[in-house]
Design a protein around this motif. Structure first.
Motif, PDB file in Angstrom:
ATOM      1  N   LEU A   1       0.828  -1.140   0.084  1.00  0.00           N
ATOM      2  CA  LEU A   1      -0.034   0.053  -0.110  1.00  0.00           C
ATOM      3  C   LEU A   1       0.866   1.297   0.073  1.00  0.00           C
ATOM      4  CD1 LEU A   1      -2.546  -1.310   2.658  1.00  0.00           C
ATOM      5  CD2 LEU A   1      -3.164  -0.621   0.125  1.00  0.00           C
ATOM      6  N   PRO A   2       0.342   2.402  -0.785  1.00  0.00           N
ATOM      7  CA  PRO A   2       1.146   3.568  -0.347  1.00  0.00           C
ATOM      8  C   PRO A   2       1.273   3.948   1.118  1.00  0.00           C
ATOM      9  CG  PRO A   2      -1.065   3.699  -1.763  1.00  0.00           C
ATOM     10  CD  PRO A   2      -1.119   2.535  -1.143  1.00  0.00           C
ATOM     11  N   ALA A   3       2.178   4.962   1.414  1.00  0.00           N
ATOM     12  CA  ALA A   3       2.752   4.980   2.561  1.00  0.00           C
ATOM     13  C   ALA A   3       1.592   5.588   3.614  1.00  0.00           C
ATOM     14  CB  ALA A   3       3.845   6.036   2.623  1.00  0.00           C
ATOM     15  N   GLU A   4       0.814   6.405   3.154  1.00  0.00           N
ATOM     16  CA  GLU A   4      -0.393   6.906   4.004  1.00  0.00           C
ATOM     17  C   GLU A   4      -1.532   6.051   4.097  1.00  0.00           C
ATOM     18  OE1 GLU A   4      -1.282   7.879  -0.320  1.00  0.00           O
ATOM     19  OE2 GLU A   4       0.566   7.956   0.989  1.00  0.00           O
ATOM     20  N   ALA A   5      -1.400   4.760   3.362  1.00  0.00           N
ATOM     21  CA  ALA A   5      -2.720   3.857   3.391  1.00  0.00           C
ATOM     22  C   ALA A   5      -2.545   2.842   4.497  1.00  0.00           C
ATOM     23  CB  ALA A   5      -2.925   3.388   2.091  1.00  0.00           C
ATOM     24  N   SER A   6      -3.785   2.487   4.905  1.00  0.00           N
ATOM     25  CA  SER A   6      -3.949   1.335   5.859  1.00  0.00           C
ATOM     26  C   SER A   6      -4.727  -0.058   5.247  1.00  0.00           C
ATOM     27  CB  SER A   6      -4.315   1.756   7.210  1.00  0.00           C
ATOM     28  OG  SER A   6      -4.718   0.713   7.964  1.00  0.00           O
ATOM     29  N   ARG A   7      -4.391  -1.160   5.893  1.00  0.00           N
ATOM     30  CA  ARG A   7      -5.172  -2.248   5.250  1.00  0.00           C
ATOM     31  C   ARG A   7      -6.591  -2.033   5.766  1.00  0.00           C
ATOM     32  NH1 ARG A   7      -0.639  -5.035   6.700  1.00  0.00           N
ATOM     33  NH2 ARG A   7      -1.300  -5.151   8.775  1.00  0.00           N
ATOM     34  N   THR A   8      -6.778  -1.504   6.972  1.00  0.00           N
ATOM     35  CA  THR A   8      -8.325  -1.262   7.520  1.00  0.00           C
ATOM     36  C   THR A   8      -9.407  -0.352   6.570  1.00  0.00           C
ATOM     37  OG1 THR A   8      -7.543   0.469   8.980  1.00  0.00           O
ATOM     38  CG2 THR A   8      -7.398  -1.993   9.767  1.00  0.00           C
ATOM     39  N   GLU A   9      -8.611   0.456   5.729  1.00  0.00           N
ATOM     40  CA  GLU A   9      -9.273   1.215   4.957  1.00  0.00           C
ATOM     41  C   GLU A   9     -10.121   0.518   3.717  1.00  0.00           C
ATOM     42  OE1 GLU A   9      -7.648   5.143   4.105  1.00  0.00           O
ATOM     43  OE2 GLU A   9      -5.811   3.863   5.149  1.00  0.00           O
ATOM     44  N   VAL A  10      -9.750  -0.815   3.416  1.00  0.00           N
ATOM     45  CA  VAL A  10     -10.236  -1.534   2.147  1.00  0.00           C
ATOM     46  C   VAL A  10     -11.473  -2.210   2.792  1.00  0.00           C
ATOM     47  CG1 VAL A  10      -9.995  -3.618   0.687  1.00  0.00           C
ATOM     48  CG2 VAL A  10      -7.981  -2.422   1.456  1.00  0.00           C
ATOM     49  N   ASP A  11     -12.409  -1.750   2.042  1.00  0.00           N
ATOM     50  CA  ASP A  11     -13.730  -2.281   2.329  1.00  0.00           C
ATOM     51  C   ASP A  11     -14.333  -3.725   2.165  1.00  0.00           C
ATOM     52  OD1 ASP A  11     -16.846  -2.269   3.039  1.00  0.00           O
ATOM     53  OD2 ASP A  11     -17.185  -0.180   2.298  1.00  0.00           O
ATOM     54  N   ILE A  12     -13.902  -4.566   2.984  1.00  0.00           N
ATOM     55  CA  ILE A  12     -14.063  -5.992   2.898  1.00  0.00           C
ATOM     56  C   ILE A  12     -15.729  -6.313   2.727  1.00  0.00           C
ATOM     57  CG2 ILE A  12     -13.875  -8.069   3.945  1.00  0.00           C
ATOM     58  CD1 ILE A  12     -11.148  -6.789   2.914  1.00  0.00           C
ATOM     59  N   ALA A  13     -16.593  -5.422   3.433  1.00  0.00           N
ATOM     60  CA  ALA A  13     -17.900  -5.878   3.484  1.00  0.00           C
ATOM     61  C   ALA A  13     -18.580  -5.641   2.073  1.00  0.00           C
ATOM     62  CB  ALA A  13     -18.547  -4.897   4.574  1.00  0.00           C
ATOM     63  N   GLN A  14     -18.026  -4.677   1.352  1.00  0.00           N
ATOM     64  CA  GLN A  14     -18.470  -4.331   0.128  1.00  0.00           C
ATOM     65  C   GLN A  14     -18.128  -5.539  -0.730  1.00  0.00           C
ATOM     66  OE1 GLN A  14     -18.838  -0.561  -2.063  1.00  0.00           O
ATOM     67  NE2 GLN A  14     -18.392   0.448  -0.192  1.00  0.00           N
ATOM     68  N   ILE A  15     -16.823  -5.809  -0.796  1.00  0.00           N
ATOM     69  CA  ILE A  15     -16.402  -7.029  -1.670  1.00  0.00           C
ATOM     70  C   ILE A  15     -17.177  -8.336  -1.424  1.00  0.00           C
ATOM     71  CG2 ILE A  15     -14.301  -8.051  -2.165  1.00  0.00           C
ATOM     72  CD1 ILE A  15     -12.384  -5.855  -1.107  1.00  0.00           C
ATOM     73  N   ARG A  16     -17.532  -8.594  -0.186  1.00  0.00           N
ATOM     74  CA  ARG A  16     -18.241  -9.776   0.079  1.00  0.00           C
ATOM     75  C   ARG A  16     -19.494  -9.572  -0.506  1.00  0.00           C
ATOM     76  NH1 ARG A  16     -16.200  -9.938   6.460  1.00  0.00           N
ATOM     77  NH2 ARG A  16     -14.400 -11.429   6.255  1.00  0.00           N
ATOM     78  N   ALA A  17     -20.001  -8.677  -0.419  1.00  0.00           N
ATOM     79  CA  ALA A  17     -21.637  -8.333  -0.925  1.00  0.00           C
ATOM     80  C   ALA A  17     -21.639  -8.359  -2.268  1.00  0.00           C
ATOM     81  CB  ALA A  17     -21.861  -7.174  -0.410  1.00  0.00           C
ATOM     82  N   ALA A  18     -20.417  -8.313  -3.146  1.00  0.00           N
ATOM     83  CA  ALA A  18     -20.510  -8.111  -4.680  1.00  0.00           C
ATOM     84  C   ALA A  18     -20.765  -9.467  -5.197  1.00  0.00           C
ATOM     85  CB  ALA A  18     -19.204  -7.751  -5.112  1.00  0.00           C
ATOM     86  N   GLY A  19     -20.807 -10.710  -4.521  1.00  0.00           N
ATOM     87  CA  GLY A  19     -21.088 -12.017  -5.170  1.00  0.00           C
ATOM     88  C   GLY A  19     -22.611 -12.282  -4.871  1.00  0.00           C
ATOM     89  N   LYS A  20     -23.271 -12.458  -5.887  1.00  0.00           N
ATOM     90  CA  LYS A  20     -24.713 -12.723  -5.734  1.00  0.00           C
ATOM     91  C   LYS A  20     -25.111 -14.013  -6.000  1.00  0.00           C
ATOM     92  CE  LYS A  20     -25.347  -8.270  -5.370  1.00  0.00           C
ATOM     93  NZ  LYS A  20     -25.548  -7.579  -3.847  1.00  0.00           N
ATOM     94  N   LYS A  21     -24.269 -14.796  -6.755  1.00  0.00           N
ATOM     95  CA  LYS A  21     -24.351 -16.287  -7.187  1.00  0.00           C
ATOM     96  C   LYS A  21     -23.846 -17.110  -6.180  1.00  0.00           C
ATOM     97  CE  LYS A  21     -25.478 -15.232 -12.004  1.00  0.00           C
ATOM     98  NZ  LYS A  21     -24.963 -15.253 -13.446  1.00  0.00           N
ATOM     99  N   THR A  22     -22.793 -16.628  -5.913  1.00  0.00           N
ATOM    100  CA  THR A  22     -21.686 -17.479  -5.042  1.00  0.00           C
ATOM    101  C   THR A  22     -22.157 -18.078  -3.573  1.00  0.00           C
ATOM    102  OG1 THR A  22     -20.558 -15.628  -3.898  1.00  0.00           O
ATOM    103  CG2 THR A  22     -19.676 -16.645  -6.073  1.00  0.00           C
TER     104      THR A  22
END
Length: 402
Positions: free
Chosen positions: A299-320
């Protein structure tokens, strides 16, 4: 010698509610049910299960009931099931023990280590010997020689001799880096034609002593990193002349895993990573699959892993069945100069602050002079350790030891 055939399976992990899902627990049961179906079609002389029949030593009632039902079908077809315990289905303490004991007492399986000679024989056909699993290399080195002294293996001439084990053998060409090798090759006796092994979930076969060491692999994916492994069992046929033919049989029941690990997100902002990962999930959305987007990069120096929106990524799968993101993102290392520039108005030089901190810590146990010497040494080690300068670290430590 009479010809024979047998099924060799291992690492079924029945009862594993992976990701906390009942559907995944059922998947492992379904894979076993198919294994039984296929075995009944093949009509072998016997089946071998080389450990980790269950995922834990006390499976749920529903898992136990399904397993008993499947074993009953094999028993009714007069196909003996020969087993040893694995690292999952036996507890390291003697009180909990292994669920294989009551199944053996019920006549549904034949738990080899429990019986006289730890063996099973079929006249003019084969001799099968099995050892228990001791969970660790240390315990195995201590306990296995005692077990084999009490119940020594006795291969029989002019029959097929089979040795059943659950554990990684300390051979460089088969031991995965994440598994401790519990067994040395010297601990396993010669005189066997087929070493039926479990514990390593990837299929493997190699010449070993007088025969061949064979891992049949797993029947379902116990981790996303196993998605690439074929799931199934071995169908082994032994001719009258002793020649062994192994047919790798694949199961159709195991659930599809789709691992998305080709993208490197280095330098991208958490917002951009979230956006791209969502699109990846949408593009790979498959009915009933387990989808695993692997987020890797720096990640860039100013960024954190916690800022990645895992909930949105999980919700993107509709058939899985499930979207299971794996976050391997690394946060950038901030250089000394950057840190000093950030804090120069409020703090002393970072190394000075570190020195004062070390002196305070070590001063509680040593004289001020000794504490300062240790603090200086600690500071000299920081930079080469961070930059992975192993030789310099070694030199500093050697100087200290002098």
């Amino acid at each position: 010698m009479k010809a024979l055939s047998f099924v060799h399976a291992s690492d079924l992990h029945l009862g594993y509610s992976q990701y906390g899902l009942e559907a995944r627990r059922q998947d492992f049961d379904d894979a076993f049910a198919e294994l039984v179906d296929r075995t009944l079609e093949l009509k072998p002389d016997f089946m071998i299960i080389a450990g980790d029949l269950f995922h834990q030593p006390r499976p749920s009632n529903v898992t136990l009931e399904n397993t008993i039902r499947s074993f009953r079908r094999l028993k009714d077809a007069q196909i003996p099931v020969l087993t040893v315990d694995g690292s999952h289905d036996s507890a390291p303490n003697t009180i909990t023990g292994t669920i294989l004991y009551p199944l053996d007492s019920a006549g549904l399986i034949y738990y080899l280590p429990r019986h006289n000679g730890a063996s099973w024989c079929k006249h003019d056909c084969c001799y099968v010997y099995g050892i228990p699993n001791y969970h660790s290399r240390h315990k195995t080195l201590e306990a296995l020689p005692k077990f084999m002294a009490e119940k020594p293996p006795k291969p029989v001439k002019n029959v097929c001799n089979i040795f059943v084990l659950h554990g990684a053998v300390d051979l460089p060409n088969i031991k995965p880096p994440y598994i401790e090798a519990e067994l040395t090759s010297e601990m396993l006796p010669s005189g066997f034609d087929y070493y039926a092994a479990g514990h390593i979930h990837e299929r493997f076969n190699t010449k070993f002593k007088d025969g061949q060491l064979v891992y049949s692999g797993c029947t379902e994916s116990a981790g996303y990193d196993e998605a690439r492994y074929p799931k199934g069992f071995n169908y082994v046929q032994v001719a009258e002349n002793g020649e062994i033919q192994i047919e790798q049989m694949e199961l159709s029941a195991p659930r599809q895993f789709i691992v998305l690990d080709e993208t490197d997100f280095s330098g991208m902002s958490p917002v951009k990573i979230t956006e791209l990962a969502i699109q990846m999930v949408k593009d790979a959305d498959v009915e009933g699959a387990v989808l695993v987007p692997v987020l890797k990069g720096v990640l860039p120096a100013e960024a954190s892993r916690t800022e990645v929106d895992i909930a949105q990524i999980r919700a993107a799968g509709k058939k899985t069945l499930l979207v299971h993101p794996v976050v391997l993102l690394k946060e950038s290392v901030i250089l000394d100069e950057v840190v000093r520039n950030i804090f120069e108005d409020n703090f002393k030089d970072l190394k000075t602050k570190s020195f004062e901190y070390f002196v305070q810590i070590f001063g509680e146990r040593y004289s001020k002079e000794t504490a300062e010497q240790i603090a200086k040494l600690a500071l000299t080690l920081i930079e080469p350790l961070v930059h992975k300068q192993d030789e310099q670290v070694k030199q500093i430590i050697e100087e200290l030891l002098k």
